[in-house]
Each structure stands twice: as C-alpha cells, then as structure tokens.
Design an enzyme around this catalytic site. Structure first.
Site, PDB file in Angstrom:
ATOM      1  N   LYS A 179       0.873  -0.997  -0.034  1.00  0.00           N
ATOM      2  CA  LYS A 179       0.079   0.015  -0.049  1.00  0.00           C
ATOM      3  C   LYS A 179       0.880   1.316   0.044  1.00  0.00           C
ATOM      4  CE  LYS A 179      -3.691  -2.496   2.440  1.00  0.00           C
ATOM      5  NZ  LYS A 179      -4.652  -2.497   3.573  1.00  0.00           N
TER       6      LYS A 179
ATOM      7  N   TYR B 287     -12.058  -3.092  -3.523  1.00  0.00           N
ATOM      8  CA  TYR B 287     -12.613  -3.137  -1.997  1.00  0.00           C
ATOM      9  C   TYR B 287     -14.151  -3.239  -2.102  1.00  0.00           C
ATOM     10  CZ  TYR B 287      -8.089  -2.807   0.511  1.00  0.00           C
ATOM     11  OH  TYR B 287      -6.736  -3.016   0.898  1.00  0.00           O
TER      12      TYR B 287
ATOM     13  N   ASN C 212      -1.904  -0.250   7.483  1.00  0.00           N
ATOM     14  CA  ASN C 212      -1.192  -1.416   7.821  1.00  0.00           C
ATOM     15  C   ASN C 212      -0.611  -2.007   6.721  1.00  0.00           C
ATOM     16  OD1 ASN C 212      -3.314  -2.169   6.029  1.00  0.00           O
ATOM     17  ND2 ASN C 212      -4.474  -3.722   7.446  1.00  0.00           N
TER      18      ASN C 212
ATOM     19  N   HIS D  48      -1.481  -5.723   1.380  1.00  0.00           N
ATOM     20  CA  HIS D  48      -2.785  -6.391   1.126  1.00  0.00           C
ATOM     21  C   HIS D  48      -2.597  -7.830   0.642  1.00  0.00           C
ATOM     22  CE1 HIS D  48      -6.529  -7.704  -0.696  1.00  0.00           C
ATOM     23  NE2 HIS D  48      -5.866  -8.035  -1.726  1.00  0.00           N
TER      24      HIS D  48
ATOM     25  N   GLU E 245      -8.947 -10.695  -8.015  1.00  0.00           N
ATOM     26  CA  GLU E 245      -8.138  -9.530  -7.887  1.00  0.00           C
ATOM     27  C   GLU E 245      -7.141  -9.218  -8.995  1.00  0.00           C
ATOM     28  OE1 GLU E 245      -8.739  -9.351  -2.886  1.00  0.00           O
ATOM     29  OE2 GLU E 245      -6.909  -9.696  -3.805  1.00  0.00           O
TER      30      GLU E 245
HETATM   31  P1  IDP Z   1      -7.370  -7.406   4.990  1.00  0.00           P
HETATM   32  O1  IDP Z   1      -6.572  -6.274   4.554  1.00  0.00           O
HETATM   33  O2  IDP Z   1      -6.479  -8.037   6.216  1.00  0.00           O
HETATM   34  O3  IDP Z   1      -7.825  -8.394   4.218  1.00  0.00           O
HETATM   35  P2  IDP Z   1      -9.786  -6.509   5.292  1.00  0.00           P
HETATM   36  O4  IDP Z   1     -11.165  -6.751   6.546  1.00  0.00           O
HETATM   37  O5  IDP Z   1     -10.280  -7.017   4.002  1.00  0.00           O
HETATM   38  O6  IDP Z   1      -8.598  -6.712   5.901  1.00  0.00           O
HETATM   39  O7  IDP Z   1      -9.955  -4.701   4.903  1.00  0.00           O
HETATM   40  C1  IDP Z   1      -9.293  -4.162   4.074  1.00  0.00           C
HETATM   41  C2  IDP Z   1      -8.497  -3.200   4.576  1.00  0.00           C
HETATM   42  O8  IDP Z   1      -9.489  -1.958   5.107  1.00  0.00           O
HETATM   43  C3  IDP Z   1      -7.716  -3.329   5.708  1.00  0.00           C
HETATM   44  O9  IDP Z   1      -6.383  -3.917   5.419  1.00  0.00           O
HETATM   45  C4  IDP Z   1      -7.524  -1.811   6.307  1.00  0.00           C
HETATM   46  O10 IDP Z   1      -6.458  -1.264   5.748  1.00  0.00           O
HETATM   47  C5  IDP Z   1      -8.994  -1.386   6.112  1.00  0.00           C
HETATM   48  N1  IDP Z   1      -9.613  -1.734   7.351  1.00  0.00           N
HETATM   49  C6  IDP Z   1     -10.336  -2.637   7.972  1.00  0.00           C
HETATM   50  N2  IDP Z   1     -10.880  -2.692   8.724  1.00  0.00           N
HETATM   51  C7  IDP Z   1     -10.899  -1.122   9.007  1.00  0.00           C
HETATM   52  C8  IDP Z   1     -11.220  -0.443  10.367  1.00  0.00           C
HETATM   53  O11 IDP Z   1     -11.964  -0.846  11.236  1.00  0.00           O
HETATM   54  N3  IDP Z   1     -10.596   0.993  10.299  1.00  0.00           N
HETATM   55  C9  IDP Z   1     -10.004   1.464   9.341  1.00  0.00           C
HETATM   56  N4  IDP Z   1      -9.541   0.604   8.451  1.00  0.00           N
HETATM   57  C10 IDP Z   1      -9.884  -0.410   8.206  1.00  0.00           C
HETATM   58 MG    MG Z   2      -9.220  -8.157   2.759  1.00  0.00          MG
END
Ligand code: IDP
Ligand code: MG
Length: 156
Positions: free
Chosen positions: A14, A54, A117, A120, A131
């Site tokens: 990212k 997303y 974070n 992805h 994807e």
């Molecule tokens: P993942 O990346 O571990 O698969 P997902 O639930 O698919 O997690 O969410 C996609 C992305 O959305 C996360 O990596 C993060 O960047 C963001 N995200 C998920 N949950 C939250 C939240 O509660 N607050 C802010 N950003 C979030």
């Molecule tokens: Mg995800």
C-alpha cells in the site's frame, strides 16, 4: 501427504509501505519462503479502481477513509505463485489489526494502525483470481518458466 495446492495470490504494498521503503523487505520475505513472483508493477490506480478492489467493504463506515488512504501514492501490485500461497501469504502478512499481528509478520514488524497497515494479500483463492484480473492483464501474468525451480532452470 504433500500439499499440491498450486495457487496464486494478489499481494499489494500500500502507499505507506511504498513511501516507507518497505518494498524490498516484503518481496524478500515471499521469495525466501519459496514463492515465485510472476507479475509486478508500480501503479497509481484511480478512485474507481480502488473502490472496485474493495467493493465488498463499501458499506463499512471506514470505506471513504480506506479509499483515500489507498490513493495517497503509488502502490506495488504483485502476483505470487506457489503451494498454498493464499493462506500462507495471509500468515506472512499478519492480522488486519497490526496490534493483533505477531512479531515476524509484515504487519507485526512494521505497523501499529489498521488504517495504515502497509500491505494487502488475497483472503481466498477465489478472491485472488478476481483481484489478479482486476489489476493485471492475462499477458502480464503469463509466467516465463525459464528460471522456475520446478524445471531446475531448464528450458524447452
Ligand atoms: P485485510 O486487509 O486484512 O484483508 P479487510 O477486512 O479486508 O482486511 O480490510 C481491508 C482493509 O481495510 C484493511 O487492510 C485496512 O486497511 C482497512 N480496514 C479494515 N478495517 C478497518 C477499520 O476498522 N478501520 C480502518 N480501516 C480498516
Ligand atoms: Mg481483505
């Protein structure tokens, strides 16, 4: 019995991961584990492209922030291939909330906020294929097997 699940996963560094200089480290972890990089590009996606990547999360409250975050700069889009690369890739990456990610994972070593974070990775074989199609053309992911470990480097 030997696990024969030859899979592909879509992995993306990212914008914060790119800006913080973590590209080489991430690639190195997947390479050293034994996975094969079959496609890679630096990309500055449109808002629509990120929204479609997303789309499963579009009802979430954090969705607009997530889209804005993903548009902060270029990303590195990759396709990795190998045995069980989808589930193993998720283990290499760590939990969504970095505070739950174990040390030794990418997120567990480099970040502390869910909203930043850095990486992805596809969560299932089906979403991985979807994807990969969204980010790469078929030609871009057509792997050259010349240096594939399974052929011992032999061609033809
Ligand atoms: P993942 O990346 O571990 O698969 P997902 O639930 O698919 O997690 O969410 C996609 C992305 O959305 C996360 O990596 C993060 O960047 C963001 N995200 C998920 N949950 C939250 C939240 O509660 N607050 C802010 N950003 C979030
Ligand atoms: Mg995800």
């Amino acid at each position: 019995m030997e696990d024969k699940r030859l899979e592909r996963s879509f992995v993306m560094i990212k914008p914060d991961g790119v800006q913080r200089g973590l590209i080489g480290d991430v690639i190195s972890r997947f390479e050293k584990r034994g996975y094969k990089l079959i496609a890679l590009k630096m990309s500055s996606p449109t808002k629509e492209h990120i929204e479609s990547h997303y789309e499963d999360l579009k009802a979430k409250k954090f969705f607009p922030d997530l889209v804005a975050y993903m548009l902060m700069g270029p990303v590195i889009a990759m396709v990795w291939q190998g045995t069980a690369v989808v589930s193993t890739g998720r283990k290499i990456v760590g939990a969504t909330n970095p505070l739950d990610s174990l040390p030794g994972t990418v997120r567990g070593d480099f970040c502390i906020e869910t909203g930043r974070n850095i990486i992805h990775a596809s969560d299932a074989v089906e979403s991985a294929e979807k994807e990969i199609k969204l980010w790469f053309t078929e030609t871009e992911v057509k792997s050259s097997d010349t240096l594939a470990p399974e052929t011992g480097g032999k061609t033809g």
